[in-house]
Motif scaffolding. Structure first.
Motif, PDB file in Angstrom:
ATOM      1  N   VAL A 106      -9.012   2.494  -1.950  1.00  0.00           N
ATOM      2  CA  VAL A 106      -7.851   1.610  -1.986  1.00  0.00           C
ATOM      3  C   VAL A 106      -7.566   1.213  -0.542  1.00  0.00           C
ATOM      4  CG1 VAL A 106      -5.405   1.403  -2.553  1.00  0.00           C
ATOM      5  CG2 VAL A 106      -6.935   2.719  -4.053  1.00  0.00           C
ATOM      6  N   VAL A 107      -7.614  -0.103  -0.284  1.00  0.00           N
ATOM      7  CA  VAL A 107      -7.438  -0.622   1.069  1.00  0.00           C
ATOM      8  C   VAL A 107      -6.075  -1.315   1.153  1.00  0.00           C
ATOM      9  CG1 VAL A 107      -8.383  -2.126   2.857  1.00  0.00           C
ATOM     10  CG2 VAL A 107      -9.930  -0.971   1.238  1.00  0.00           C
ATOM     11  N   ALA A 108      -5.210  -0.785   2.001  1.00  0.00           N
ATOM     12  CA  ALA A 108      -3.860  -1.340   2.173  1.00  0.00           C
ATOM     13  C   ALA A 108      -3.900  -2.450   3.218  1.00  0.00           C
ATOM     14  CB  ALA A 108      -2.894  -0.247   2.616  1.00  0.00           C
ATOM     15  N   PRO A 109      -2.978  -3.407   3.131  1.00  0.00           N
ATOM     16  CA  PRO A 109      -2.913  -4.445   4.169  1.00  0.00           C
ATOM     17  C   PRO A 109      -2.426  -3.841   5.478  1.00  0.00           C
ATOM     18  CG  PRO A 109      -1.037  -4.620   2.708  1.00  0.00           C
ATOM     19  CD  PRO A 109      -1.935  -3.562   2.128  1.00  0.00           C
ATOM     20  N   THR A 110      -2.685  -4.530   6.583  1.00  0.00           N
ATOM     21  CA  THR A 110      -2.219  -4.013   7.876  1.00  0.00           C
ATOM     22  C   THR A 110      -0.701  -4.084   7.970  1.00  0.00           C
ATOM     23  OG1 THR A 110      -2.631  -6.184   8.845  1.00  0.00           O
ATOM     24  CG2 THR A 110      -4.349  -4.538   9.117  1.00  0.00           C
ATOM     25  N   ASP A 111      -0.100  -5.126   7.382  1.00  0.00           N
ATOM     26  CA  ASP A 111       1.361  -5.251   7.374  1.00  0.00           C
ATOM     27  C   ASP A 111       1.877  -4.619   6.079  1.00  0.00           C
ATOM     28  OD1 ASP A 111       4.033  -5.878   7.527  1.00  0.00           O
ATOM     29  OD2 ASP A 111       3.743  -8.049   7.660  1.00  0.00           O
ATOM     30  N   LYS A 112       2.459  -3.459   6.197  1.00  0.00           N
ATOM     31  CA  LYS A 112       2.911  -2.714   5.022  1.00  0.00           C
ATOM     32  C   LYS A 112       4.413  -2.874   4.760  1.00  0.00           C
ATOM     33  CE  LYS A 112      -0.714   0.645   5.758  1.00  0.00           C
ATOM     34  NZ  LYS A 112      -1.105   0.310   7.122  1.00  0.00           N
ATOM     35  N   VAL A 161      -3.169   6.011 -11.454  1.00  0.00           N
ATOM     36  CA  VAL A 161      -1.742   5.899 -11.758  1.00  0.00           C
ATOM     37  C   VAL A 161      -1.044   5.414 -10.505  1.00  0.00           C
ATOM     38  CG1 VAL A 161       0.339   7.205 -12.348  1.00  0.00           C
ATOM     39  CG2 VAL A 161      -1.815   7.702 -13.502  1.00  0.00           C
ATOM     40  N   TYR A 162      -0.154   4.429 -10.685  1.00  0.00           N
ATOM     41  CA  TYR A 162       0.630   3.884  -9.586  1.00  0.00           C
ATOM     42  C   TYR A 162       2.005   4.538  -9.604  1.00  0.00           C
ATOM     43  CZ  TYR A 162       3.605   0.578  -7.075  1.00  0.00           C
ATOM     44  OH  TYR A 162       4.515   0.019  -6.220  1.00  0.00           O
ATOM     45  N   ALA A 163       2.431   5.045  -8.440  1.00  0.00           N
ATOM     46  CA  ALA A 163       3.739   5.696  -8.327  1.00  0.00           C
ATOM     47  C   ALA A 163       4.442   5.239  -7.056  1.00  0.00           C
ATOM     48  CB  ALA A 163       3.575   7.216  -8.312  1.00  0.00           C
ATOM     49  N   VAL A 164       5.781   5.218  -7.112  1.00  0.00           N
ATOM     50  CA  VAL A 164       6.619   4.893  -5.961  1.00  0.00           C
ATOM     51  C   VAL A 164       7.499   6.099  -5.699  1.00  0.00           C
ATOM     52  CG1 VAL A 164       8.418   3.378  -5.055  1.00  0.00           C
ATOM     53  CG2 VAL A 164       6.615   2.428  -6.508  1.00  0.00           C
ATOM     54  N   ASP A 165       7.394   6.651  -4.499  1.00  0.00           N
ATOM     55  CA  ASP A 165       8.153   7.853  -4.121  1.00  0.00           C
ATOM     56  C   ASP A 165       8.020   8.946  -5.179  1.00  0.00           C
ATOM     57  OD1 ASP A 165       8.985   6.824  -1.671  1.00  0.00           O
ATOM     58  OD2 ASP A 165      10.774   5.893  -2.528  1.00  0.00           O
ATOM     59  N   GLY A 166       6.801   9.117  -5.691  1.00  0.00           N
ATOM     60  CA  GLY A 166       6.508  10.177  -6.648  1.00  0.00           C
ATOM     61  C   GLY A 166       6.867   9.871  -8.089  1.00  0.00           C
ATOM     62  N   GLY A 171      -3.876   6.144  -7.646  1.00  0.00           N
ATOM     63  CA  GLY A 171      -4.962   7.101  -7.755  1.00  0.00           C
ATOM     64  C   GLY A 171      -4.741   8.190  -6.723  1.00  0.00           C
ATOM     65  N   GLY A 172      -5.719   8.469  -5.902  1.00  0.00           N
ATOM     66  CA  GLY A 172      -5.581   9.488  -4.868  1.00  0.00           C
ATOM     67  C   GLY A 172      -5.156   8.939  -3.528  1.00  0.00           C
ATOM     68  N   ALA A 173      -4.940   7.640  -3.424  1.00  0.00           N
ATOM     69  CA  ALA A 173      -4.595   7.018  -2.147  1.00  0.00           C
ATOM     70  C   ALA A 173      -3.080   6.934  -1.984  1.00  0.00           C
ATOM     71  CB  ALA A 173      -5.187   5.617  -2.066  1.00  0.00           C
ATOM     72  N   SER A 174      -2.617   7.125  -0.755  1.00  0.00           N
ATOM     73  CA  SER A 174      -1.198   6.988  -0.429  1.00  0.00           C
ATOM     74  C   SER A 174      -1.017   5.900   0.614  1.00  0.00           C
ATOM     75  CB  SER A 174      -0.638   8.297   0.129  1.00  0.00           C
ATOM     76  OG  SER A 174      -0.632   9.288  -0.861  1.00  0.00           O
ATOM     77  N   ILE A 175       0.051   5.126   0.449  1.00  0.00           N
ATOM     78  CA  ILE A 175       0.364   4.047   1.381  1.00  0.00           C
ATOM     79  C   ILE A 175       1.812   4.221   1.817  1.00  0.00           C
ATOM     80  CG2 ILE A 175       0.589   1.554   1.685  1.00  0.00           C
ATOM     81  CD1 ILE A 175      -1.432   1.330  -0.718  1.00  0.00           C
ATOM     82  N   GLU A 176       2.017   4.405   3.109  1.00  0.00           N
ATOM     83  CA  GLU A 176       3.366   4.509   3.646  1.00  0.00           C
ATOM     84  C   GLU A 176       3.835   3.102   3.992  1.00  0.00           C
ATOM     85  OE1 GLU A 176       3.565   7.367   6.796  1.00  0.00           O
ATOM     86  OE2 GLU A 176       2.590   8.906   5.580  1.00  0.00           O
TER      87      GLU A 176
END
Length: 178
Positions: free
Chosen positions: A26-32, A59-64, A100-105
């Motif tokens: 999972v590749v996040a954009p540079t501007d998050k 599975v997609y989750a926001v703040d858990g 999935g297993g990826a996290s994006i701050e």
């Protein structure tokens, strides 16, 4: 020596198998930053780094808190952009997204919002037939840059339009010549 050689061959075979089978990133954009507008969302890209195709699922989750499950096919080496939406009620500040297993701050921010000062008219008072210059200042009170539409309307009819890009917190003068 034979045992070491056998282990090395085994490692190469295993590495080759892992290279062939689908594995996803999972590749996040540079501007998050995610603007808290009417549809707050961020686009990410899911890439199959394997040689063969498969089905990505996560599975997609926001703040858990689980939001949605996603599943779609991806060929070997292919990628797909998906949109992850924020649920209602998310406030400004840090947001932890997981797919999935990826996290994006990420960071939830206020969208561009414009405060327009009263128009200044030159000459004042203006007479019929005068060339008139109208000036105002516009401040972006949001957390991110945006474009102020710059429409000058009289009695509901647009006379002039001057869009202006304004950075977060910045004030710019806008001048109309009629």
């Amino acid at each position: 020596l034979v045992a070491c050689s056998a282990m090395a061959v085994g490692c190469f075979v295993l590495a080759g198998l892992f290279w062939w089978i689908p594995h996803y990133e999972v590749v996040a954009p540079t501007d998050k930053r995610i603007a808290l507008d009417d549809r707050p969302a961020i686009k990410v890209r899911v890439v199959n780094r394997g040689l063969f195709g498969g089905t990505y699922s996560g599975v997609y989750a926001v703040d858990g808190k689980e939001q949605d499950a996603v599943a779609f096919p991806l060929g070997g080496g292919d990628g797909r952009e998906i949109t992850l939406s924020l649920p209602a009620g998310v406030e400004r500040g840090p947001v932890l997204l997981s797919l999935g297993g990826a996290s994006i701050e990420a960071r939830a921010v206020a969208p561009p919002a414009f405060v327009v000062a009263p128009l200044q008219v030159d000459p004042s008072p203006a007479k019929l037939g005068d060339d008139v210059v109208l000036t105002t200042s516009v401040k972006n009170t949001g957390d991110i840059a945006g474009t102020f539409g710059g429409s000058l309307t009289v009695d509901g009819e647009e006379l002039l339009k001057q869009p202006v890009e304004i950075s977060a917190g910045q004030t710019k003068d806008v001048t109309y010549h009629t």
